[in-house]
Design a protein around this motif. Structure first.
Motif, mmCIF file in Angstrom:
data_model
loop_
_atom_site.group_PDB
_atom_site.id
_atom_site.type_symbol
_atom_site.label_atom_id
_atom_site.label_comp_id
_atom_site.label_asym_id
_atom_site.label_seq_id
_atom_site.Cartn_x
_atom_site.Cartn_y
_atom_site.Cartn_z
ATOM 1 N N ARG A 1 32.611 15.733 -5.995
ATOM 2 C CA ARG A 1 33.760 16.621 -5.649
ATOM 3 C C ARG A 1 34.066 16.755 -4.440
ATOM 4 N NH1 ARG A 1 30.874 20.942 -8.809
ATOM 5 N NH2 ARG A 1 29.829 19.494 -10.311
ATOM 6 N N GLU A 2 33.075 17.088 -3.475
ATOM 7 C CA GLU A 2 33.569 17.153 -2.104
ATOM 8 C C GLU A 2 34.330 16.037 -1.723
ATOM 9 O OE1 GLU A 2 32.643 20.346 -0.445
ATOM 10 O OE2 GLU A 2 32.261 21.082 -2.633
ATOM 11 N N VAL A 3 33.904 14.978 -1.904
ATOM 12 C CA VAL A 3 34.602 13.623 -1.306
ATOM 13 C C VAL A 3 36.032 13.969 -1.920
ATOM 14 C CG1 VAL A 3 34.748 11.038 -1.459
ATOM 15 C CG2 VAL A 3 32.687 12.301 -0.967
ATOM 16 N N SER A 4 36.158 14.164 -3.092
ATOM 17 C CA SER A 4 37.364 14.061 -3.887
ATOM 18 C C SER A 4 38.319 15.044 -3.102
ATOM 19 C CB SER A 4 37.391 14.302 -5.375
ATOM 20 O OG SER A 4 36.611 13.585 -5.997
ATOM 21 N N LYS A 5 38.042 15.960 -2.768
ATOM 22 C CA LYS A 5 38.679 17.294 -2.364
ATOM 23 C C LYS A 5 38.851 16.999 -0.659
ATOM 24 C CE LYS A 5 36.747 20.808 -5.095
ATOM 25 N NZ LYS A 5 35.939 22.343 -5.304
ATOM 26 N N LYS A 6 38.274 15.821 -0.106
ATOM 27 C CA LYS A 6 38.359 15.813 1.128
ATOM 28 C C LYS A 6 37.716 16.505 2.166
ATOM 29 C CE LYS A 6 41.273 11.971 0.390
ATOM 30 N NZ LYS A 6 40.708 10.798 0.083
ATOM 31 N N LYS A 7 36.988 17.266 1.727
ATOM 32 C CA LYS A 7 36.047 18.140 2.455
ATOM 33 C C LYS A 7 34.871 17.357 3.255
ATOM 34 C CE LYS A 7 36.313 22.689 -0.022
ATOM 35 N NZ LYS A 7 35.818 23.746 -0.759
ATOM 36 N N VAL A 8 34.284 16.205 2.578
ATOM 37 C CA VAL A 8 33.354 15.431 3.100
ATOM 38 C C VAL A 8 33.925 14.015 3.037
ATOM 39 C CG1 VAL A 8 31.356 16.833 3.127
ATOM 40 C CG2 VAL A 8 31.818 15.200 1.246
ATOM 41 N N ARG A 9 33.250 13.032 3.871
ATOM 42 C CA ARG A 9 33.715 11.741 3.702
ATOM 43 C C ARG A 9 32.435 10.824 2.995
ATOM 44 N NH1 ARG A 9 33.812 10.190 10.025
ATOM 45 N NH2 ARG A 9 31.856 11.053 10.533
ATOM 46 N N GLN A 10 32.944 9.729 2.342
ATOM 47 C CA GLN A 10 31.974 8.825 1.784
ATOM 48 C C GLN A 10 31.233 8.338 2.894
ATOM 49 O OE1 GLN A 10 34.167 6.145 -0.314
ATOM 50 N NE2 GLN A 10 33.838 7.311 -2.421
ATOM 51 N N ILE A 11 29.878 8.149 2.624
ATOM 52 C CA ILE A 11 29.070 7.369 3.923
ATOM 53 C C ILE A 11 28.186 6.234 2.976
ATOM 54 C CG2 ILE A 11 28.889 9.412 5.260
ATOM 55 C CD1 ILE A 11 25.960 10.103 4.334
ATOM 56 N N SER A 12 27.856 5.388 3.775
ATOM 57 C CA SER A 12 27.007 4.417 3.310
ATOM 58 C C SER A 12 26.349 3.657 4.551
ATOM 59 C CB SER A 12 27.868 3.410 2.448
ATOM 60 O OG SER A 12 27.072 2.460 1.835
ATOM 61 N N PHE A 13 25.543 2.858 4.268
ATOM 62 C CA PHE A 13 24.726 2.012 5.369
ATOM 63 C C PHE A 13 25.443 0.632 5.434
ATOM 64 C CE2 PHE A 13 21.031 4.323 3.328
ATOM 65 C CZ PHE A 13 20.519 5.039 4.783
ATOM 66 N N SER A 14 25.316 0.218 6.609
ATOM 67 C CA SER A 14 25.726 -1.066 7.024
ATOM 68 C C SER A 14 24.730 -1.886 7.668
ATOM 69 C CB SER A 14 26.961 -1.229 7.725
ATOM 70 O OG SER A 14 26.973 -0.860 8.975
ATOM 71 N N VAL A 15 24.712 -3.160 7.632
ATOM 72 C CA VAL A 15 23.801 -4.165 8.453
ATOM 73 C C VAL A 15 24.700 -4.913 9.219
ATOM 74 C CG1 VAL A 15 22.100 -5.882 8.312
ATOM 75 C CG2 VAL A 15 22.134 -3.900 6.577
ATOM 76 N N GLY A 16 24.818 -4.869 10.486
ATOM 77 C CA GLY A 16 25.606 -5.674 11.387
ATOM 78 C C GLY A 16 25.429 -5.207 12.882
ATOM 79 N N THR A 17 26.409 -5.267 13.815
ATOM 80 C CA THR A 17 26.358 -5.008 14.827
ATOM 81 C C THR A 17 26.980 -3.651 15.253
ATOM 82 O OG1 THR A 17 28.300 -6.338 15.511
ATOM 83 C CG2 THR A 17 26.455 -7.442 15.700
ATOM 84 N N LYS A 18 27.990 -3.110 14.485
ATOM 85 C CA LYS A 18 28.561 -1.644 14.717
ATOM 86 C C LYS A 18 27.496 -0.728 14.396
ATOM 87 C CE LYS A 18 33.131 -3.842 13.940
ATOM 88 N NZ LYS A 18 34.063 -3.613 13.169
ATOM 89 N N ASP A 19 27.772 0.372 15.487
ATOM 90 C CA ASP A 19 26.960 1.340 14.870
ATOM 91 C C ASP A 19 27.635 2.078 13.736
ATOM 92 O OD1 ASP A 19 24.732 1.176 16.377
ATOM 93 O OD2 ASP A 19 25.306 2.061 18.086
#
Length: 89
Positions: free
Chosen positions: A7-25
């Motif tokens: 719900r918080e993501v849908s309301k744009k209060k927080v953003r979706q987060i996830s891990f990545s494997v690569g060169t960019k932090d």
């Protein structure tokens, strides 16, 4: 966060987060903010080193740690090594 569509993501209060494997932090794609899993491992390692160094500077912490560890091990030995009561014996 475990729910990328909360719900918080849908309301744009927080953003979706996830891990990545690569060169960019950090980078963002399709509305998901990715951060480096390797960077997280490095940050955790640095924090762990700082925490361990406090045991060198404060020897009383070692005594407390050993005392707590001893209690934990003693409690687990009791749980593992108690003999079950068998009916008819």
């Amino acid at each position: 966060m475990t729910n990328l569509n909360s719900r918080e993501v849908s309301k744009k209060k927080v953003r979706q987060i996830s891990f990545s494997v690569g060169t960019k932090d950090f980078h963002e794609r399709d509305g998901i903010h990715y951060f480096s899993f390797y960077g997280l491992i490095k940050a955790y390692g640095a924090a762990l080193v700082k925490w361990l160094e406090t045991y060198n500077s404060d020897t009383e912490k070692r005594v407390d740690f050993v005392d707590r560890y001893d209690k934990t091990i003693s409690d687990s030995r009791l749980a593992v090594h108690t003999n079950p009561v068998v009916a008819g014996e």
